[in-house]
Design an enzyme around this catalytic site. Structure first.
Site, PDB file in Angstrom:
ATOM      1  N   GLY A 145      17.721 -45.492  30.439  1.00 39.31           N
ATOM      2  CA  GLY A 145      18.640 -44.880  31.399  1.00 39.31           C
ATOM      3  C   GLY A 145      17.879 -44.106  32.453  1.00 39.31           C
ATOM      4  O   GLY A 145      16.660 -44.272  32.632  1.00 39.31           O
ATOM      5  N   ILE A 147      16.806 -41.048  32.716  1.00 41.92           N
ATOM      6  CA  ILE A 147      15.682 -40.236  32.256  1.00 41.92           C
ATOM      7  C   ILE A 147      14.500 -41.123  31.861  1.00 41.92           C
ATOM      8  O   ILE A 147      13.362 -40.890  32.252  1.00 41.92           O
ATOM      9  CB  ILE A 147      16.112 -39.335  31.093  1.00 41.92           C
ATOM     10  CG1 ILE A 147      17.115 -38.287  31.587  1.00 41.92           C
ATOM     11  CG2 ILE A 147      14.906 -38.661  30.443  1.00 41.92           C
ATOM     12  CD1 ILE A 147      17.792 -37.502  30.480  1.00 41.92           C
ATOM     13  N   SER A 168      20.652 -53.732  25.163  1.00 45.32           N
ATOM     14  CA  SER A 168      20.681 -55.142  25.567  1.00 45.32           C
ATOM     15  C   SER A 168      19.312 -55.789  25.623  1.00 45.32           C
ATOM     16  O   SER A 168      19.192 -57.011  25.521  1.00 45.32           O
ATOM     17  CB  SER A 168      21.340 -55.257  26.949  1.00 45.32           C
ATOM     18  OG  SER A 168      20.514 -54.649  27.937  1.00 45.32           O
ATOM     19  N   GLY A 226      15.676 -36.637  23.528  1.00 38.32           N
ATOM     20  CA  GLY A 226      17.019 -37.194  23.639  1.00 38.32           C
ATOM     21  C   GLY A 226      18.029 -36.393  22.846  1.00 38.32           C
ATOM     22  O   GLY A 226      18.541 -35.362  23.299  1.00 38.32           O
ATOM     23  N   ARG A 227      18.311 -36.849  21.631  1.00 37.68           N
ATOM     24  CA  ARG A 227      19.257 -36.165  20.764  1.00 37.68           C
ATOM     25  C   ARG A 227      18.680 -36.095  19.360  1.00 37.68           C
ATOM     26  O   ARG A 227      17.964 -37.000  18.905  1.00 37.68           O
ATOM     27  CB  ARG A 227      20.610 -36.895  20.749  1.00 37.68           C
ATOM     28  CG  ARG A 227      21.402 -36.717  22.042  1.00 37.68           C
ATOM     29  CD  ARG A 227      21.843 -35.275  22.230  1.00 37.68           C
ATOM     30  NE  ARG A 227      22.556 -35.039  23.483  1.00 37.68           N
ATOM     31  CZ  ARG A 227      21.992 -34.580  24.593  1.00 37.68           C
ATOM     32  NH1 ARG A 227      20.693 -34.327  24.613  1.00 37.68           N
ATOM     33  NH2 ARG A 227      22.712 -34.367  25.668  1.00 37.68           N
ATOM     34  N   GLU A 256      21.145 -27.124  15.547  1.00 37.20           N
ATOM     35  CA  GLU A 256      20.434 -26.132  16.354  1.00 37.20           C
ATOM     36  C   GLU A 256      21.173 -24.798  16.310  1.00 37.20           C
ATOM     37  O   GLU A 256      22.403 -24.790  16.371  1.00 37.20           O
ATOM     38  CB  GLU A 256      20.310 -26.617  17.796  1.00 37.20           C
ATOM     39  CG  GLU A 256      19.492 -27.909  17.908  1.00 37.20           C
ATOM     40  CD  GLU A 256      19.362 -28.425  19.338  1.00 37.20           C
ATOM     41  OE1 GLU A 256      19.829 -27.730  20.279  1.00 37.20           O
ATOM     42  OE2 GLU A 256      18.798 -29.521  19.523  1.00 37.20           O
ATOM     43  N   HIS A 275      15.051 -26.809  22.590  1.00 36.79           N
ATOM     44  CA  HIS A 275      15.954 -27.511  23.500  1.00 36.79           C
ATOM     45  C   HIS A 275      15.782 -27.013  24.938  1.00 36.79           C
ATOM     46  O   HIS A 275      16.743 -26.592  25.593  1.00 36.79           O
ATOM     47  CB  HIS A 275      17.402 -27.350  23.041  1.00 36.79           C
ATOM     48  CG  HIS A 275      18.273 -28.522  23.452  1.00 36.79           C
ATOM     49  ND1 HIS A 275      19.253 -29.044  22.642  1.00 36.79           N
ATOM     50  CD2 HIS A 275      18.302 -29.262  24.585  1.00 36.79           C
ATOM     51  CE1 HIS A 275      19.848 -30.046  23.255  1.00 36.79           C
ATOM     52  NE2 HIS A 275      19.286 -30.202  24.441  1.00 36.79           N
TER      53      HIS A 275
END
Length: 286
Positions: A145, A147, A168, A226-227, A256, A275
């Site tokens: 994406g 980032i 994809s 990311g996450r 967190e 973060h």
């Protein structure tokens, strides 16, 4: 729909100068710094600009809202509410520069052995060991994406070979090769550095687990911006203790703040940051 806007974020007042054009066009701007205050001041605004976790705490009690603009790239706190009668938008093309600086700051610190040199300096030792370098090595980016693409562009300036992973596997500018999600092991086996820039979805949960981490090169440095759901934290800590990868830098976590008893705090060659890789700065979000 009311064109008035409720700004719900701890730094809400800092947004006002950057949204002056809206006020000049006739929109009323109201601010709140907490969920409790938002309920106190809410006056039927149709638009909410806010931090997703705070908005999620009050949205069910604001039936007139038809558009929520997140101040974060991710919107996960809002996805479980069950409400679908409004437009929800995240943030794009804002965090790439910050996150690229974070990533390459840590990769360069590793290659230049800055922590070791500082320690030697502390002991007044003249240490002439060579540094490493980025040029000619491979950077794997999970997520192509905005980032991930920004990081790929910066990587080119360092002479890195960039490979990526996306749902994809579609070709993407700046990436020599993009693997589909099912080919994670192939990407991991070809990366000297691994940067995680994926969203929080059921498909990404513990994508990096005990099994997949076995495919990582022993010299690899993992950076997760990311996450937190992407990484099985216990499996990563164990892999670091076994020396199965050279190090890791984690900015995001499953919970967190990171719990005081987490095995990550004292895992070898692991850097924990709170973060901070991509801040939602009002001037950018507005």
């Amino acid at each position: 729909m009311s064109r008035d806007v409720l700004i719900l974020t701890p730094d809400a007042d800092e947004y006002l100068p950057w949204l002056a054009a809206l006020a000049g066009a006739g929109a009323r701007l109201r601010t709140a710094v907490s969920a409790r205050q938002a309920l106190e001041v809410y006056a039927g605004e149709g638009v909410v600009l806010g931090r997703p976790d705070l908005v999620a705490a009050v949205l069910q009690r604001m039936p007139a809202v038809r558009w929520v603009q997140s101040t974060w790239a991710g919107v996960a706190p809002l996805l479980g509410l069950g409400r679908r009668d409004y437009l929800l938008t995240g943030v794009r093309e804002v965090f790439g520069a910050q996150m690229a600086e974070y990533v390459f700051g840590h990769l360069l610190a590793h290659e230049l052995r800055l922590a070791e040199r500082r320690e030697r300096q502390h002991h007044r030792e003249w240490w002439t060991a060579d540094s490493g370098g980025l040029e000619g090595k491979s950077l794997g980016i999970l997520g192509t994406g905005s980032i991930g693409r920004h990081i790929a562009r910066v990587a080119a300036a360092f002479g890195l070979r960039v490979i990526g992973l996306s749902r994809s596997g579609r070709a993407c500018a700046g990436f020599e090769q993009v693997w589909p999600a099912g080919a994670l092991v192939e990407l991991l086996g070809g990366a000297d550095y691994l940067v995680c820039a994926l969203p929080d979805t059921p498909e990404t949960r513990h994508l990096l687990n005990e099994r997949s981490l076995r495919a990582v090169r022993p010299r690899c440095i993992l950076v997760n911006i990311g996450r937190g759901n992407l990484v099985d934290e216990a499996a990563l800590a164990a892999a670091l203790r076994r020396g199965e990868l050279a190090g890791a830098v984690l900015d995001v976590f499953e919970r967190e703040p990171l719990a005081a008893d987490s095995p990550l705090w004292d895992a070898p060659n692991l850097t924990v940051t709170a973060h901070v890789a991509g801040r939602s700065r009002p001037r950018d979000i507005a």
